[in-house]
Design a protein around this motif. Structure first.
Motif, PDB file in Angstrom:
ATOM      1  N   SER A 147      -6.277 -53.177  40.383  1.00 34.37           N
ATOM      2  CA  SER A 147      -6.545 -53.017  38.947  1.00 34.37           C
ATOM      3  C   SER A 147      -5.305 -53.238  38.078  1.00 34.37           C
ATOM      4  CB  SER A 147      -7.177 -51.652  38.659  1.00 34.37           C
ATOM      5  OG  SER A 147      -6.364 -50.600  39.111  1.00 34.37           O
ATOM      6  N   PRO A 148      -4.101 -52.748  38.449  1.00 39.01           N
ATOM      7  CA  PRO A 148      -2.923 -53.048  37.605  1.00 39.01           C
ATOM      8  C   PRO A 148      -2.637 -54.545  37.520  1.00 39.01           C
ATOM      9  CG  PRO A 148      -2.454 -51.234  39.113  1.00 39.01           C
ATOM     10  CD  PRO A 148      -3.743 -51.844  39.563  1.00 39.01           C
ATOM     11  N   ILE A 151      -5.061 -56.245  35.201  1.00 36.77           N
ATOM     12  CA  ILE A 151      -4.669 -56.064  33.801  1.00 36.77           C
ATOM     13  C   ILE A 151      -3.610 -57.089  33.425  1.00 36.77           C
ATOM     14  CG2 ILE A 151      -3.539 -54.508  32.172  1.00 36.77           C
ATOM     15  CD1 ILE A 151      -6.393 -53.692  32.757  1.00 36.77           C
ATOM     16  N   ASN A 152      -2.655 -57.305  34.319  1.00 36.43           N
ATOM     17  CA  ASN A 152      -1.621 -58.309  34.065  1.00 36.43           C
ATOM     18  C   ASN A 152      -2.235 -59.697  33.931  1.00 36.43           C
ATOM     19  OD1 ASN A 152       1.287 -59.138  33.996  1.00 36.43           O
ATOM     20  ND2 ASN A 152       0.660 -60.263  35.809  1.00 36.43           N
ATOM     21  N   THR A 155      -3.744 -60.164  30.520  1.00 33.55           N
ATOM     22  CA  THR A 155      -2.811 -60.530  29.443  1.00 33.55           C
ATOM     23  C   THR A 155      -2.489 -62.018  29.491  1.00 33.55           C
ATOM     24  OG1 THR A 155      -0.819 -60.010  30.748  1.00 33.55           O
ATOM     25  CG2 THR A 155      -1.782 -58.218  29.465  1.00 33.55           C
ATOM     26  N   MET A 205      -2.507 -53.357  28.176  1.00 33.06           N
ATOM     27  CA  MET A 205      -1.509 -52.659  28.989  1.00 33.06           C
ATOM     28  C   MET A 205      -1.713 -51.149  28.947  1.00 33.06           C
ATOM     29  SD  MET A 205       2.012 -54.865  28.529  1.00 33.06           S
ATOM     30  CE  MET A 205       1.894 -55.186  26.769  1.00 33.06           C
ATOM     31  N   GLY A 208      -4.351 -50.405  31.319  1.00 35.36           N
ATOM     32  CA  GLY A 208      -3.823 -50.452  32.691  1.00 35.36           C
ATOM     33  C   GLY A 208      -3.084 -49.175  33.058  1.00 35.36           C
ATOM     34  N   TRP A 209      -2.247 -48.674  32.142  1.00 35.78           N
ATOM     35  CA  TRP A 209      -1.514 -47.425  32.416  1.00 35.78           C
ATOM     36  C   TRP A 209      -2.485 -46.253  32.580  1.00 35.78           C
ATOM     37  CZ3 TRP A 209       1.964 -48.923  27.747  1.00 35.78           C
ATOM     38  CH2 TRP A 209       2.902 -49.869  28.168  1.00 35.78           C
ATOM     39  N   LEU A 211      -5.579 -46.395  33.664  1.00 32.96           N
ATOM     40  CA  LEU A 211      -6.237 -46.524  34.967  1.00 32.96           C
ATOM     41  C   LEU A 211      -5.317 -46.083  36.098  1.00 32.96           C
ATOM     42  CD1 LEU A 211      -8.100 -49.957  34.570  1.00 32.96           C
ATOM     43  CD2 LEU A 211      -9.152 -47.697  34.766  1.00 32.96           C
ATOM     44  N   GLU A 212      -4.057 -46.476  36.018  1.00 31.30           N
ATOM     45  CA  GLU A 212      -3.099 -46.086  37.055  1.00 31.30           C
ATOM     46  C   GLU A 212      -2.961 -44.576  37.133  1.00 31.30           C
ATOM     47  OE1 GLU A 212       0.591 -48.299  37.828  1.00 31.30           O
ATOM     48  OE2 GLU A 212      -0.010 -49.596  36.178  1.00 31.30           O
TER      49      GLU A 212
END
Length: 220
Positions: A147-148, A151-152, A155, A205, A208-209, A211-212
């Motif tokens: 998942s991270p 997200i990247n 972008t 982003m 993403g944070w 989710l992490e």
């Protein structure tokens, strides 16, 4: 010629409306890329030599050529080769989705070894078919792990949508260019477009944070 902040602010309403086109294209392209990347990953896991060779050649082409050329190939090349003419936005979505599919497949393939082999062996021993094992055992864990990185990739896709201005898609960059040409001040509208892309990607982003952190709490 001095920088004029008021021109940036004046351009923002039109550019922000056009940025919704970028966002829509990015969402559609990413959804298609997730499906395509998953399908490629499953195909590659079957280890069929001829299929994997074809995928390897296509991957080399996708990696080795600019996405702008790939957009041109879909928009101009497809009608020339097959007679099928796509609308600019549809061609852009298709080109970006194809490009992203291969990168997502590489992300997934790199994370597959991290999934515990015992779970797959146990599922096989229970007589579960491969389609169920993928759907119920492998893919849920795989998507969580990547998942991270997704997200990247998101972008990258959002930024790639700006290239569709060259095939006449009226999105944030193209609108900023139109405003700049009308005002004879190209820089300030471009800054407004940059702010729109930055806002979208900062939101991605932040997602993403979030989710992490959520996954980290679940692991504990």
């Amino acid at each position: 010629m001095k920088f004029d902040l008021s021109l940036v602010l004046a351009a923002l309403p039109r550019v922000s409306d056009a940025a919704l086109v970028n966002l829509r294209i990015a969402i559609l392209a990413l959804c298609l890329a997730l499906l395509g990347g998953t399908a490629l990953t499953v195909l590659r896991s079957l280890k069929i030599p001829s299929v994997n060779r074809v995928i390897a050649v296509l991957l080399s082409f996708i990696r080795g050529t600019p996405i702008l050329i790939q957009i041109f190939l879909v928009y101009y090349g497809l009608p020339a080769a097959t007679g099928l003419r796509l609308a600019p936005e549809v061609a852009g979505i298709a080109a970006i989705a194809i490009n992203s599919s291969f990168f997502i497949s590489e992300i997934m393939r790199g994370s597959l070894p991290e999934i515990e082999g015992g779970q797959i062996e146990a599922s096989t021993a229970l007589g579960l078919p491969p389609s169920v094992i993928w759907r119920k055992v492998i893919l849920p864990q795989l998507f969580r792990k990547i998942s991270p990185m997704l997200i990247n990739e998101g972008t990258v896709v959002v930024k790639g949508t700006a290239l569709l201005s060259v095939i006449t898609v009226v999105e944030a960059l193209r609108v900023s260019q139109q405003i700049g040409a009308a005002k004879f001040r190209p820089f300030e509208p471009i800054v407004a477009a940059a702010l729109m892309f930055l806002t979208i990607n900062l939101a991605l982003m932040a997602l993403g944070w979030a989710l992490e952190r959520r996954f980290a709490r679940e692991i504990r």
